[in-house]
Design an enzyme around this catalytic site. Structure first.
Site, PDB file in Angstrom:
ATOM      1  CE  LYS A  47      -4.618  -1.114   0.578  1.00 39.93           C
ATOM      2  NZ  LYS A  47      -4.656  -2.566   0.966  1.00 39.93           N
TER       3      LYS A  47
ATOM      4  N   GLY B 146     -16.187 -13.564   0.143  1.00 42.09           N
ATOM      5  CA  GLY B 146     -16.282 -12.268  -0.539  1.00 42.09           C
ATOM      6  C   GLY B 146     -15.791 -12.185  -1.736  1.00 42.09           C
TER       7      GLY B 146
ATOM      8  CB  SER C 192      -9.570   0.389  10.181  1.00 40.20           C
ATOM      9  OG  SER C 192      -9.934  -0.749   9.427  1.00 40.20           O
TER      10      SER C 192
ATOM     11  CD  GLU D 202     -13.444 -11.744  -5.088  1.00 38.94           C
ATOM     12  OE1 GLU D 202     -13.404 -10.845  -4.744  1.00 38.94           O
ATOM     13  OE2 GLU D 202     -14.260 -12.427  -5.917  1.00 38.94           O
TER      14      GLU D 202
ATOM     15  CG  ASP E 207     -16.706  -7.982  -4.258  1.00 38.91           C
ATOM     16  OD1 ASP E 207     -15.984  -8.552  -3.600  1.00 38.91           O
ATOM     17  OD2 ASP E 207     -16.296  -6.871  -4.878  1.00 38.91           O
TER      18      ASP E 207
ATOM     19  CB  SER F  86      -0.744  -8.276  -0.649  1.00 34.65           C
ATOM     20  OG  SER F  86      -1.412  -9.027   0.234  1.00 34.65           O
TER      21      SER F  86
HETATM   22  C1  LIG Z   1      -5.490  -3.389   0.708  1.00 37.61           C
HETATM   23  C2  LIG Z   1      -4.859  -4.950   0.915  1.00 37.61           C
HETATM   24  C3  LIG Z   1      -5.158  -5.921  -0.291  1.00 37.61           C
HETATM   25  C4  LIG Z   1      -6.247  -5.522  -1.279  1.00 37.61           C
HETATM   26  O1  LIG Z   1      -5.690  -4.526  -2.340  1.00 37.61           O
HETATM   27  P1  LIG Z   1      -6.806  -4.111  -3.308  1.00 37.61           P
HETATM   28  O2  LIG Z   1      -5.782  -3.075  -3.898  1.00 37.61           O
HETATM   29  O3  LIG Z   1      -7.842  -3.229  -2.606  1.00 37.61           O
HETATM   30  O4  LIG Z   1      -7.346  -4.961  -4.141  1.00 37.61           O
HETATM   31  C5  LIG Z   1      -4.284  -7.066  -0.068  1.00 37.61           C
HETATM   32  N1  LIG Z   1      -3.517  -7.255   0.651  1.00 37.61           N
HETATM   33  C6  LIG Z   1      -3.249  -6.577   1.651  1.00 37.61           C
HETATM   34  C7  LIG Z   1      -1.920  -6.528   2.581  1.00 37.61           C
HETATM   35  C8  LIG Z   1      -3.722  -5.081   1.749  1.00 37.61           C
HETATM   36  O5  LIG Z   1      -3.451  -4.401   2.595  1.00 37.61           O
END
Ligand SMILES: *Cc1c(COP(=O)(O)O)cnc(C)c1O
Length: 331
Positions: free
Chosen positions: A65, A220, A90, A216, A222, A316
């Site tokens: 992020k 969820g 959050s 996903e 979607d 991620s």
């Molecule tokens: C925000 C987040 C996601 C999802 O990312 P999107 O861009 O909303 O699809 C996945 N893994 C982590 C660790 C995140 O912080």
């Protein structure tokens, strides 16, 4: 080249393209960590694939992020940027914004629910952001966010549905493919789809013929429903341990990009995420948060056929407190 697409809202949206990812990469150069790409003989033997794991759990503030937040703030026009930015989150977007704002010398305001975990509120304040708490049961955070943004002249930066956020997230896949060379398949988790749509822009430009698959949580799905229906399907906030993917709907930018560039979306269950957390901890010595395990779980369970393929897997994020990590693994 940017694509113009009509939406059911007002003006046509200008979708970000690979050039936007390249501009983001230039802004992030020397600021975001080029995270390690790891391999595992155990995982390769179990799946018959060659898996390349990109460790965004080792990114600054513990998740990808930071990339999108920094790029979005850095790309605001000078006078506008200095007045400050606001976000509601959050989770990891809050910390990404707070850190990016501090590095860029831009004031950051974050709206967080009163009942957000104390550790997350403290971490966000620790990066120097002003945290405004609201009651998520009685207050509409979007209205509140717009009101504060208007009063203080702040720019609102959403967590995924923003061209420069998407472009910033795309630098993750760009770095991965620069490291590995061409891949057959790229697996990316998704909530609102900022990461997968940005990564797909980079992947198709750098590895022609690659397939990009989104992953996903089962509870969820979607995005899977939306892709199949051909329009954005909104669901109730899903119950899953993958708290980074508890989004109710894709965005107006992310949906058309996913429709165009993502071949399919698959789902994995919470128990499969826990198994994958265990695999990362035991075999690869990596602490990965549940959401960060989505893409890897799709490969390790072979829900996506990977045998014989060179596969990029984005981990991620790694932001989980040790108590919940242990609780999940002990169960
Ligand atoms: C925000 C987040 C996601 C999802 O990312 P999107 O861009 O909303 O699809 C996945 N893994 C982590 C660790 C995140 O912080």
């Amino acid at each position: 080249m940017s694509d113009l697409i009509a939406t059911d809202t007002a003006a046509p949206l200008v979708l970000p393209d690979f050039a936007a990812v390249q501009r983001a990469a230039a802004r992030l150069q020397g600021i975001a960590i080029r995270t390690p790409v790891m391999t595992s003989r155990t995982a390769d033997e179990a799946t018959g694939a060659r898996l390349f794991f990109q460790c965004e759990n080792l990114q600054r503030m513990g998740a990808f992020k930071f990339r999108g937040a920094y790029n979005a703030i850095a790309s605001l026009p000078d006078g506008v940027r200095q007045r400050g930015v606001i976000a509601f989150s959050s989770g990891n977007h809050a910390q990404g914004m707070a850190l990016a704002g501090r590095l860029l010398g831009v004031p950051v305001t974050i709206l967080m629910p009163l009942d957000a975990p104390e550790a997350k509120i403290a971490a966000t304040r620790g990066y120097g952001a002003e945290v405004i708490l609201f009651d998520r049961y009685s207050q509409d955070r979007e209205a509140l966010g717009r009101q504060i943004a208007g009063e203080r002249g702040l720019s609102l930066i959403p967590p995924f549905d923003h061209p420069e956020v998407i472009a910033g997230q795309g630098t993750a896949a760009m770095e991965l493919i620069e490291e590995t060379g061409p891949l057959d398949l790229l697996l990316v988790c998704l909530g609102g789809g900022g990461l997968v749509s940005g990564c797909a822009l980079a992947a198709h430009a750098l590895s022609p013929g690659i397939r990009v698959i989104g992953v996903e949580p089962e509870a969820g799905n979607d995005a899977q429903q939306s892709l199949r229906a051909g329009h954005i399907v909104k669901i109730a906030v899903p119950k899953t341990i993958a708290d980074g993917a508890q989004t109710a709907a894709l965005g107006h930018y992310t949906f058309p990009l996913i429709q165009r560039d993502v071949a399919d979306i698959v789902t994995v269950s919470d128990p499969e995420l826990v198994e994958t957390m265990r695999f990362f901890a035991e075999r690869m010595k990596l602490v990965v948060e549940p959401t960060g395990c989505l893409a890897a779980a799709a490969a390790l369970t072979t829900k996506v056929p990977v045998r014989g393929l060179r596969v990029g897997v984005i981990i991620s994020g790694g932001n989980t407190d040790l108590a919940s990590f242990c609780r999940l693994l002990a169960a």
